[in-house]
Design a protein around this motif. Structure first.
Motif, PDB file in Angstrom:
ATOM      1  N   ASN A  75       4.996  -5.592  -8.317  1.00  0.00           N
ATOM      2  CA  ASN A  75       4.847  -4.468  -9.129  1.00  0.00           C
ATOM      3  C   ASN A  75       4.450  -3.066  -8.538  1.00  0.00           C
ATOM      4  O   ASN A  75       5.229  -2.096  -8.751  1.00  0.00           O
ATOM      5  CB  ASN A  75       3.504  -4.600 -10.121  1.00  0.00           C
ATOM      6  CG  ASN A  75       3.890  -5.801 -11.119  1.00  0.00           C
ATOM      7  OD1 ASN A  75       5.078  -5.984 -11.445  1.00  0.00           O
ATOM      8  ND2 ASN A  75       2.960  -6.567 -11.830  1.00  0.00           N
ATOM      9  N   ALA A  76       3.739  -3.249  -7.469  1.00  0.00           N
ATOM     10  CA  ALA A  76       3.537  -1.992  -6.493  1.00  0.00           C
ATOM     11  C   ALA A  76       4.779  -1.482  -6.035  1.00  0.00           C
ATOM     12  O   ALA A  76       5.166  -0.416  -5.923  1.00  0.00           O
ATOM     13  CB  ALA A  76       2.525  -2.258  -5.439  1.00  0.00           C
ATOM     14  N   MET A  77       5.520  -2.619  -5.702  1.00  0.00           N
ATOM     15  CA  MET A  77       7.043  -2.043  -5.035  1.00  0.00           C
ATOM     16  C   MET A  77       7.829  -1.376  -5.978  1.00  0.00           C
ATOM     17  O   MET A  77       8.473  -0.457  -5.709  1.00  0.00           O
ATOM     18  CB  MET A  77       7.842  -3.324  -4.540  1.00  0.00           C
ATOM     19  CG  MET A  77       7.047  -4.185  -3.081  1.00  0.00           C
ATOM     20  SD  MET A  77       7.384  -5.715  -2.998  1.00  0.00           S
ATOM     21  CE  MET A  77       9.308  -5.528  -2.697  1.00  0.00           C
ATOM     22  N   ARG A  78       7.881  -2.106  -7.398  1.00  0.00           N
ATOM     23  CA  ARG A  78       8.666  -1.436  -8.485  1.00  0.00           C
ATOM     24  C   ARG A  78       8.284  -0.042  -8.591  1.00  0.00           C
ATOM     25  O   ARG A  78       8.987   0.680  -9.049  1.00  0.00           O
ATOM     26  CB  ARG A  78       8.752  -2.477  -9.561  1.00  0.00           C
ATOM     27  CG  ARG A  78       9.439  -3.729  -9.268  1.00  0.00           C
ATOM     28  CD  ARG A  78       9.263  -4.692 -10.585  1.00  0.00           C
ATOM     29  NE  ARG A  78      10.137  -5.457 -10.458  1.00  0.00           N
ATOM     30  CZ  ARG A  78      10.980  -5.934 -11.529  1.00  0.00           C
ATOM     31  NH1 ARG A  78      10.981  -5.291 -12.615  1.00  0.00           N
ATOM     32  NH2 ARG A  78      11.955  -6.859 -11.417  1.00  0.00           N
ATOM     33  N   LEU A  79       6.924   0.260  -8.794  1.00  0.00           N
ATOM     34  CA  LEU A  79       6.475   1.458  -9.146  1.00  0.00           C
ATOM     35  C   LEU A  79       6.878   2.486  -8.058  1.00  0.00           C
ATOM     36  O   LEU A  79       7.354   3.522  -8.399  1.00  0.00           O
ATOM     37  CB  LEU A  79       5.040   1.600  -9.022  1.00  0.00           C
ATOM     38  CG  LEU A  79       4.312   0.860 -10.049  1.00  0.00           C
ATOM     39  CD1 LEU A  79       2.781   0.535 -10.073  1.00  0.00           C
ATOM     40  CD2 LEU A  79       4.433   1.835 -11.373  1.00  0.00           C
ATOM     41  N   ALA A  80       7.121   1.959  -6.729  1.00  0.00           N
ATOM     42  CA  ALA A  80       7.563   2.639  -5.649  1.00  0.00           C
ATOM     43  C   ALA A  80       9.131   2.649  -5.577  1.00  0.00           C
ATOM     44  O   ALA A  80       9.797   3.288  -4.651  1.00  0.00           O
ATOM     45  CB  ALA A  80       7.006   2.424  -4.354  1.00  0.00           C
ATOM     46  N   GLY A  81       9.757   2.214  -6.571  1.00  0.00           N
ATOM     47  CA  GLY A  81      11.502   2.282  -6.565  1.00  0.00           C
ATOM     48  C   GLY A  81      12.035   1.122  -5.809  1.00  0.00           C
ATOM     49  O   GLY A  81      13.198   1.429  -5.455  1.00  0.00           O
ATOM     50  N   VAL A  82      11.174   0.057  -5.318  1.00  0.00           N
ATOM     51  CA  VAL A  82      11.703  -0.817  -4.555  1.00  0.00           C
ATOM     52  C   VAL A  82      11.889  -2.061  -5.282  1.00  0.00           C
ATOM     53  O   VAL A  82      11.257  -2.266  -6.347  1.00  0.00           O
ATOM     54  CB  VAL A  82      10.876  -1.215  -3.318  1.00  0.00           C
ATOM     55  CG1 VAL A  82      11.323  -2.493  -2.410  1.00  0.00           C
ATOM     56  CG2 VAL A  82      10.484  -0.103  -2.529  1.00  0.00           C
ATOM     57  N   LEU A 142       0.636  -1.325  -0.187  1.00  0.00           N
ATOM     58  CA  LEU A 142      -0.053   0.037   0.067  1.00  0.00           C
ATOM     59  C   LEU A 142       0.734   1.221  -0.014  1.00  0.00           C
ATOM     60  O   LEU A 142       1.924   1.310   0.723  1.00  0.00           O
ATOM     61  CB  LEU A 142      -0.886   0.188   1.175  1.00  0.00           C
ATOM     62  CG  LEU A 142      -1.854  -1.299   1.144  1.00  0.00           C
ATOM     63  CD1 LEU A 142      -2.616  -1.047   2.464  1.00  0.00           C
ATOM     64  CD2 LEU A 142      -2.733  -1.177   0.025  1.00  0.00           C
ATOM     65  N   PRO A 143       0.427   2.211  -0.585  1.00  0.00           N
ATOM     66  CA  PRO A 143       1.144   3.505  -0.872  1.00  0.00           C
ATOM     67  C   PRO A 143       1.616   4.273   0.566  1.00  0.00           C
ATOM     68  O   PRO A 143       2.457   4.933   0.655  1.00  0.00           O
ATOM     69  CB  PRO A 143       0.136   4.397  -1.786  1.00  0.00           C
ATOM     70  CG  PRO A 143      -1.071   3.724  -2.106  1.00  0.00           C
ATOM     71  CD  PRO A 143      -1.008   2.167  -1.462  1.00  0.00           C
ATOM     72  N   GLY A 144       0.621   3.934   1.498  1.00  0.00           N
ATOM     73  CA  GLY A 144       0.926   4.401   2.922  1.00  0.00           C
ATOM     74  C   GLY A 144       2.236   4.062   3.497  1.00  0.00           C
ATOM     75  O   GLY A 144       2.777   4.645   4.287  1.00  0.00           O
ATOM     76  N   ASN A 145       2.351   2.625   3.078  1.00  0.00           N
ATOM     77  CA  ASN A 145       3.476   1.915   3.728  1.00  0.00           C
ATOM     78  C   ASN A 145       4.772   1.859   2.848  1.00  0.00           C
ATOM     79  O   ASN A 145       5.800   2.180   3.533  1.00  0.00           O
ATOM     80  CB  ASN A 145       3.037   0.496   3.928  1.00  0.00           C
ATOM     81  CG  ASN A 145       2.278   0.226   5.144  1.00  0.00           C
ATOM     82  OD1 ASN A 145       2.498   0.868   6.325  1.00  0.00           O
ATOM     83  ND2 ASN A 145       1.424  -0.775   4.974  1.00  0.00           N
ATOM     84  N   THR A 146       4.797   1.761   1.601  1.00  0.00           N
ATOM     85  CA  THR A 146       5.916   1.365   0.663  1.00  0.00           C
ATOM     86  C   THR A 146       6.959   2.478   0.890  1.00  0.00           C
ATOM     87  O   THR A 146       8.218   2.073   1.274  1.00  0.00           O
ATOM     88  CB  THR A 146       5.458   1.084  -0.705  1.00  0.00           C
ATOM     89  OG1 THR A 146       4.212   0.683  -0.796  1.00  0.00           O
ATOM     90  CG2 THR A 146       6.521   0.349  -1.380  1.00  0.00           C
TER      91      THR A 146
END
Ligand SMILES: Cc1cc2nc3c(=O)[nH]c(=O)nc-3n(C[C@H](O)[C@H](O)[C@H](O)COP(=O)(O)OP(=O)(O)OC[C@H]3O[C@@H](n4cnc5c(N)ncnc54)[C@H](O)[C@@H]3O)c2cc1C
Ligand SMILES: [Zn+2]
Lengths: 91, 416
Positions: free
Chosen positions: B135-142, B85-89
């Motif tokens: 994928n969510a992680m990659r979008l956040a640069g992780v 989730l965006p609040g966490n990543t």
């Protein structure tokens, strides 16, 4: 931990499912303020000591029970049916 | 004293007689600018960043036991930033970056080891969920990689790949994840904060919080009253108890989580692996013990010990993943009391009492958060505004509906 179900006798706690604090009072949904509803859904006393809590005897009689337990040492003081005698469905 | 290869060599030549204690043991003063209740990882990290990044050194950390006697010394040391989730990543990724530079920052060997964290999946649905998270992680640069079954087998040939009930189909890998030496993290932060003038007061239990006209003015302790205009509660597991001293009720229940360690073994498993068909995770410490754990016990507890059903459950899940474990003897197990929050996510925020701050609700995942948690709380205390990566960790999110529920389990702490 053993829980003495009033219907089934002393049983392993694994037979039961845990819900949490037993004495939360649900405010009237339509009348309730946001603050009262938030309190009911999310805020907890979370005592270090005596807690009245709801357990469900899923591996036994299928009844909800109120267990009074000390959260510091798991000593159980009382186990009662969640609904007083005579008010159960079908009674 | 700065630790370096030169200090080590010179001490070795003198028979290691000249090492100094890593921090002072001062008497509490009557007043400080900032008081931090709780000398666990998060409290000590807050003190370090207040002093090092924000120049606030008139600070005391009040700890009821000895430094590191709580969950910071009881956890299974896993660090990762593989959240959905965006609040966490961004928060956990900042924490990961701080881990990567921690030992330089602290001049202390925290044994940060980026040996990789692999979450196994066992069904098509679970693969899809992991792919989404990756994928969510990659979008956040992780960093994240989705491995298939053969990819997992190459890394860990000894798992049970013929398990018909829980087939290993693959895994989500974060190579930058890994482990760190938990008590060294507490000691490193303690030493660094002490060197900048922070007073670390051990065996000092806070027994009351004084509030006048809606403002905090200090605390009562077993070593006398101490005044401060800013007080932070950082007492993982005891948050409800301490917050109640200021008349607050929290969206938290205290639960116990157990951990286990085996006899010491030669290197056997490289990296951290989680079994996705039950709750089980395992890694190997540098001393050689297999370190593993699983679910929380499931009912409110302030007993720092767990019960047998979860032990059995953890062992069964472990055997489901890796039957060879049955040949290994278990050495110790223990429990720690943690704040399970109503949405499974933490709180770093101000409170309705002016000057009183709350850092709580870390559940079973707060070790990895230690650096960012300390930095973000220090930021909030020093600047009055939330750190951008921790802006979602508000106390009022439960009233406004902005929950951060990674599992979608609802307001039931024992399900997170
Ligand atoms: C078995 C287990 C395994 C875990 N594994 C992991 C893992 O692999 N990865 C991960 O990220 N997280 C893990 N965690 C979670 C993590 O350990 C915690 O979320 C984190 O350590 C909590 O923050 P802390 O270090 O500040 O807590 P603590 O070290 O518990 O610090 C809180 C301190 O407050 C003190 N205190 C309490 N009340 C008072 C008072 N009234 N006055 C003064 N002091 C007080 C306590 O004595 C304690 O030292 C695990 C936890 C457990 C129990
Ligand atoms: Zn029964």
């Amino acid at each position: 931990m053993l829980i003495s179900c009033p219907h089934c006798g002393a049983r392993d706690s694994q037979e039961f499912a845990y819900l949490g604090a037993a004495d939360l009072q649900r405010p009237d949904g339509l009348e309730a303020s946001l603050a009262a509803m938030t309190d009911y859904v999310y805020l907890r006393e979370n005592p270090a000591g005596r807690l009245r809590e709801l357990w469900y005897h899923r591996g036994g009689c299928g009844r909800w029970l109120v267990v009074t337990r000390d959260t510091r040492n798991h000593r159980i003081e009382a186990v009662e049916p969640a609904r007083p005698k005579g008010t159960e469905a079908g009674a | 004293m700065r630790y370096s290869v030169f200090s080590l060599v010179s001490q070795a030549l003198r028979g290691h007689q000249g090492w100094q204690p890593a921090w002072r043991n001062p008497e509490p003063k009557r007043e400080y600018s900032v008081l931090i209740i709780g000398g666990g990882g998060h409290g000590l990290a807050t003190a370090h960043y207040l002093a090092s990044r924000y120049g606030i050194t008139d600070v005391a950390v009040l700890e009821k036991g000895y430094l590191g006697s709580g969950n910071i010394g009881r956890n299974t040391t896993i660090i990762r930033s593989n959240y959905l989730l965006p609040g966490n990543t961004p928060f956990y990724e900042l924490s990961m970056q701080l881990w990567e530079g921690l030992e330089k920052d602290l001049n202390y060997n925290a044994m940060v080891s980026q040996r990789g964290v692999l979450n196994l999946y066992h069904s098509d649905a679970q693969r899809d969920a992991y792919a989404r998270r990756g994928n969510a992680m990659r979008l956040a640069g992780v960093d994240s990689e989705l491995l298939d079954r053969e990819g997992v087998r190459q890394m860990h040939p000894y798992f049970d790949y013929d398990n018909a009930r829980f087939p290993i189909q693959g895994g989500l890998l974060q190579r930058r994840g890994g482990t760190a030496r938990h008590d060294a993290v507490a000691w490193g932060y303690a030493r660094a904060a002490d060197q900048r003038g922070v007073d670390l007061i051990q065996h000092c239990e806070v027994t009351g919080i004084t509030v006048e006209n809606g403002r905090v003015t200090g605390v009562e302790t077993t070593r006398g009253p101490i005044r401060a205009a800013k007080v932070a509660m950082v007492v993982a597991g005891s948050s409800s108890q301490v917050a109640a001293m200021a008349g607050l009720r929290l969206p938290i229940e205290s639960h116990v989580l157990q951990a286990f360690v085996s006899e010491g073994l030669k290197p056997l498993i490289d990296g951290v692996v989680t079994f996705g068909a039950g709750h089980f995770y395992i890694s190997q410490s540098d001393k050689g013990g297999l370190v593993f754990g699983g679910d929380i016990d499931g009912y409110n507890s302030y007993a720092q010990r767990g019960n047998l059903p979860v032990i059995e459950d953890v062992m069964e899940a472990g055997m489901g993943l890796w039957p060879g474990l049955g040949r290994i003897r278990m050495l110790r197990h223990w429990g720690g009391v943690m704040d399970m929050s109503m949405d499974g996510s933490p709180i770093i925020d101000t409170t309705p009492v002016e000057g009183l701050y709350l850092n709580a609700g870390w559940c079973y995942g707060g070790f990895k958060a230690t650096p960012a948690s300390g930095l973000c709380l220090a930021h909030l205390i020093a600047t009055g505004a939330p750190h951008p990566v921790a802006a979602a960790y508000r106390l009022d999110r439960f009233a406004t509906g902005h929950l951060i529920d990674e599992k979608g389990a609802g307001a039931q702490p024992n399900l997170h």
